[in-house]
Scaffold this active site. Structure first.
Site, PDB file in Angstrom:
ATOM      1  N   ASP A  41       0.853  -1.185   0.000  1.00 53.46           N
ATOM      2  CA  ASP A  41       0.000   0.000   0.000  1.00 53.46           C
ATOM      3  C   ASP A  41       0.896   1.243   0.000  1.00 53.46           C
ATOM      4  O   ASP A  41       1.768   1.392   0.867  1.00 53.46           O
ATOM      5  CB  ASP A  41      -0.909   0.015   1.231  1.00 53.46           C
ATOM      6  CG  ASP A  41      -1.996   1.073   1.120  1.00 53.46           C
ATOM      7  OD1 ASP A  41      -3.078   0.744   0.618  1.00 53.46           O
ATOM      8  OD2 ASP A  41      -1.733   2.224   1.523  1.00 53.46           O
ATOM      9  N   ASN A  62      -2.142  12.767  -4.378  1.00 53.23           N
ATOM     10  CA  ASN A  62      -3.229  13.168  -5.274  1.00 53.23           C
ATOM     11  C   ASN A  62      -3.710  14.582  -4.982  1.00 53.23           C
ATOM     12  O   ASN A  62      -3.927  15.383  -5.904  1.00 53.23           O
ATOM     13  CB  ASN A  62      -4.407  12.200  -5.140  1.00 53.23           C
ATOM     14  CG  ASN A  62      -4.279  10.996  -6.049  1.00 53.23           C
ATOM     15  OD1 ASN A  62      -3.602  11.045  -7.067  1.00 53.23           O
ATOM     16  ND2 ASN A  62      -4.917   9.906  -5.678  1.00 53.23           N
ATOM     17  N   ASP A 119      -1.668   8.931 -10.904  1.00 50.34           N
ATOM     18  CA  ASP A 119      -1.713   7.784 -11.814  1.00 50.34           C
ATOM     19  C   ASP A 119      -0.314   7.391 -12.269  1.00 50.34           C
ATOM     20  O   ASP A 119       0.008   6.202 -12.394  1.00 50.34           O
ATOM     21  CB  ASP A 119      -2.583   8.104 -13.029  1.00 50.34           C
ATOM     22  CG  ASP A 119      -4.071   8.103 -12.708  1.00 50.34           C
ATOM     23  OD1 ASP A 119      -4.434   7.669 -11.591  1.00 50.34           O
ATOM     24  OD2 ASP A 119      -4.863   8.545 -13.561  1.00 50.34           O
ATOM     25  N   GLU A 149      -4.572   2.440  -4.268  1.00 47.88           N
ATOM     26  CA  GLU A 149      -3.114   2.356  -4.187  1.00 47.88           C
ATOM     27  C   GLU A 149      -2.653   1.043  -3.569  1.00 47.88           C
ATOM     28  O   GLU A 149      -1.516   0.923  -3.106  1.00 47.88           O
ATOM     29  CB  GLU A 149      -2.569   3.535  -3.369  1.00 47.88           C
ATOM     30  CG  GLU A 149      -2.961   3.552  -1.908  1.00 47.88           C
ATOM     31  CD  GLU A 149      -4.271   4.272  -1.632  1.00 47.88           C
ATOM     32  OE1 GLU A 149      -4.422   4.808  -0.524  1.00 47.88           O
ATOM     33  OE2 GLU A 149      -5.139   4.299  -2.527  1.00 47.88           O
TER      34      GLU A 149
END
Length: 235
Positions: A106, A114, A123, A149
């Site tokens: 993770d 983000n 991305d 993620e």
């Protein structure tokens, strides 16, 4: 069915007719035969065409089925593929007496990435990390993007210690990878949890143990690899 009826009628007429009266019956039979042959040829062509269409549809179905199991962004397999393939892999390894381990990854502080740099850059980070995980996977492994993620490696024929080394290698590679935006290098790290399949355990229980180990990694500072307490004691 029509031609069978024609044959039956012609047979009855020929049985009852005088030799000199057979010509009309034979002419009609020949005409019907030619018509039946033409119909058969048309039907044969239609069958050939239908066969080609079916083959094309089967190919398209296989393609769509494969695409339905691939994550569009990272090109890793998705959770649907994991749910289908992982139980079979576990069953195979158990039958052969081989270990199988799961590694959950993770990305750390991904929401902040983000929020700060935008989803396009987020991305990009996901794609870079996915490629590192893909390269760490062997042909017999399953490299999965579980969603968001979170990534996962199902490692066939690897015990806990060996899987731990794989997770640590992935963690270190991601931490050392230079990911830049607008000329600025952005540090990206990942936390990981590792669990080895126990005899008779179902997939959900194994995944929960790996997630528990991942939670420990997050709780103990991130950018690290952990297993569950019981597994640590067994090492």
């Amino acid at each position: 069915t029509h031609y069978q009826q024609v044959l039956a009628d012609s047979s009855r007429q020929m049985s009852a007719a005088e030799p000199g009266d057979l010509r009309p019956v034979l002419d009609e039979l020949m005409a019907e035969t030619e018509e039946a042959l033409a119909a058969n040829n048309t039907f044969s062509a239609q069958l050939t065409e239908a066969g080609q269409v079916i083959t094309a549809l089967k190919t398209e179905l296989r393609s769509q089925t494969s695409l339905a199991r691939i994550d569009e962004l990272t090109r890793l397999y998705n959770r649907r593929h994991f749910n289908f393939e992982a139980p079979q892999l576990m069953t195979k390894c158990e039958a052969e007496g081989q270990p199988v381990s799961i590694i959950t990854f993770d990305l750390d502080y991904f929401k902040k990435i983000n929020d700060t740099w935008g989803h396009n850059f987020g991305d990009k980070v996901l794609v870079v990390c996915a490629e590192i995980i893909r390269k760490a996977a062997r042909v017999t492994d399953l490299a999965i993007r579980m969603g968001g993620e979170e990534f996962l490696l199902v490692c066939a024929n690897l015990d806990l210690g060996e899987a731990f080394k794989v997770a640590e290698r992935v963690r270190a590679t991601i931490a050392e990878t230079d990911i830049t935006i607008r000329g600025q290098s952005l540090p990206v790290t990942v936390s990981a949890g590792v669990a080895q399949y126990a005899h008779g355990e179902d997939l959900l229980a194994l995944l929960e143990r790996a997630d528990k180990a991942l939670y420990r990694a997050k709780k103990e500072g991130r950018n690290t690899v952990r297993t569950t307490d019981s597994e640590l004691a067994a090492q």
